[in-house]
Structure formats: structure tokens, C-alpha cells
Design a protein around this motif. Structure first.
Motif, short mmCIF file in Angstrom:
data_model
loop_
_atom_site.label_atom_id
_atom_site.label_comp_id
_atom_site.label_asym_id
_atom_site.label_seq_id
_atom_site.Cartn_x
_atom_site.Cartn_y
_atom_site.Cartn_z
N HIS A 1 0.83 -1.20 0.00
CA HIS A 1 0.00 0.00 0.00
C HIS A 1 0.87 1.26 0.00
O HIS A 1 0.53 2.24 -0.64
CB HIS A 1 -0.95 0.02 1.20
N LYS B 1 0.44 4.17 -5.49
CA LYS B 1 -0.01 5.56 -5.47
C LYS B 1 -1.53 5.55 -5.59
O LYS B 1 -2.08 5.79 -6.64
CB LYS B 1 0.63 6.33 -6.63
N LEU B 2 -2.21 5.25 -4.48
CA LEU B 2 -3.65 5.18 -4.49
C LEU B 2 -4.25 6.56 -4.37
O LEU B 2 -3.76 7.40 -3.62
CB LEU B 2 -4.14 4.31 -3.32
N ASP B 3 -5.33 6.79 -5.11
CA ASP B 3 -6.05 8.05 -5.02
C ASP B 3 -6.87 8.06 -3.74
O ASP B 3 -7.25 7.02 -3.22
CB ASP B 3 -6.99 8.21 -6.21
N ALA B 4 -7.14 9.25 -3.24
CA ALA B 4 -8.02 9.38 -2.09
C ALA B 4 -9.40 8.88 -2.48
O ALA B 4 -9.84 9.03 -3.62
CB ALA B 4 -8.09 10.83 -1.64
N MET B 5 -10.09 8.25 -1.51
CA MET B 5 -11.41 7.71 -1.80
C MET B 5 -12.30 7.91 -0.59
O MET B 5 -11.89 7.67 0.54
CB MET B 5 -11.32 6.22 -2.11
N VAL C 1 -10.69 -1.49 -3.37
CA VAL C 1 -9.29 -1.12 -3.62
C VAL C 1 -8.58 -2.33 -4.21
O VAL C 1 -8.79 -3.45 -3.77
CB VAL C 1 -8.59 -0.71 -2.30
#
Length: 140
Positions: free
Chosen positions: A23, A27-31, A57
């Protein structure tokens, strides 16, 4: 006793030893989503009619951590099976019965009401029954 047609299970899935690292690398987008914004769909040809899934996710068909939610119809029963990855499960509503072993054995089913948590280690046989009636037998 109130019967609910569907019970909801949150499955937080991935390899426990690398989840944090993966994680952190991704580079995960805000959710931020509400229940009405979730896009539910069928799980595929192997799923029992009425079973639904939403991917939150990640991608369960690819290596790496993922989180999804599943809805199971009352009476859903899954024979002993294994998964190649470690899985963590939180019961959000209904009652989920689970047992470990190569053969289905109703005597070893453990009732997990809403708020419960359990794990499915990689390659460990387990079986499940979903009922929305607390205290149900867990069998069809």
C-alpha cells in the motif's frame, strides 16, 4: 426473528506480511464513498444466484492487496475449498458460519455474527454457510 434476504461481508484480502509495504508503494487516489455510491455486480459464473461483489481497492485477479465487499443470499453454502492467498474477513451483517477442514462438517461450524472477524490462511481448506437468521442451523 427478522430475516434479511442478503447478508453483507467485508473481505479485506491480501498478504498480511506485505500489505503495508504494498500500500505504501502504490499511489492510491483518495477515496470516500457512501453505500449508495458503491457499484455492485455479480461475482462471475461460479457464484450462486444473488451473490454480489464490489471491488473497493486493488484487483483480486492480480497479485497484491485488495479490498472488496460481498453480499450473499441467505442459505449460501460453499463446500470446502482453498485460496492461494491469505484473507481477512469482517462480518458486517447477518451471521456467517465457517469451519476449517477438507470435508464439510456442520459440527465444527462456528457462528460469526455481525462485527466478527476471521482469517483464511493461504491453501488451508475451509467451508462457509451464510444465514441471516441468528441461531440458524447453517445448513440447507
Amino acid at each position: 426473528m427478522i430475516m434479511r434476504p442478503l447478508a453483507l461481508v467485508l473481505c479485506c484480502l491480501g498478504l498480511a506480511t506485505v500489505v503495508h509495504g504494498l500500500h505504501a508503494q502504490a499511489k492510491l487516489d483518495a477515496m470516500a464513498v457512501t453505500p449508495s455510491e458503491l457499484k455492485w455486480g455479480t461475482q462471475g459464473s461460479l457464484a450462486m444466484p444473488g451473490m454480489e461483489q464490489v471491488n473497493l481497492v486493488g484487483d483480486p485477479s492480480k497479485p497484491g492487496p485488495y479490498t472488496l465487499r460481498l453480499k450473499f443470499p441467505a442459505g449460501y453454502k460453499l463446500a470446502p475449498h482453498t485460496h492461494p492467498d491469505y484473507r481477512e474477513v469482517t462480518i458486517l451483517s447477518g451471521t456467517w458460519y465457517t469451519g476449517y477442514g477438507e470435508r464439510f462438517d456442520e459440527a465444527v461450524l462456528k457462528a460469526l455474527p455481525a462485527g466478527s472477524f476471521y482469517t483464511e490462511p493461504a491453501n488451508v481448506a475451509h467451508f462457509v454457510v451464510m444465514t441471516s437468521a441468528k441461531g440458524g442451523s447453517g445448513s440447507k
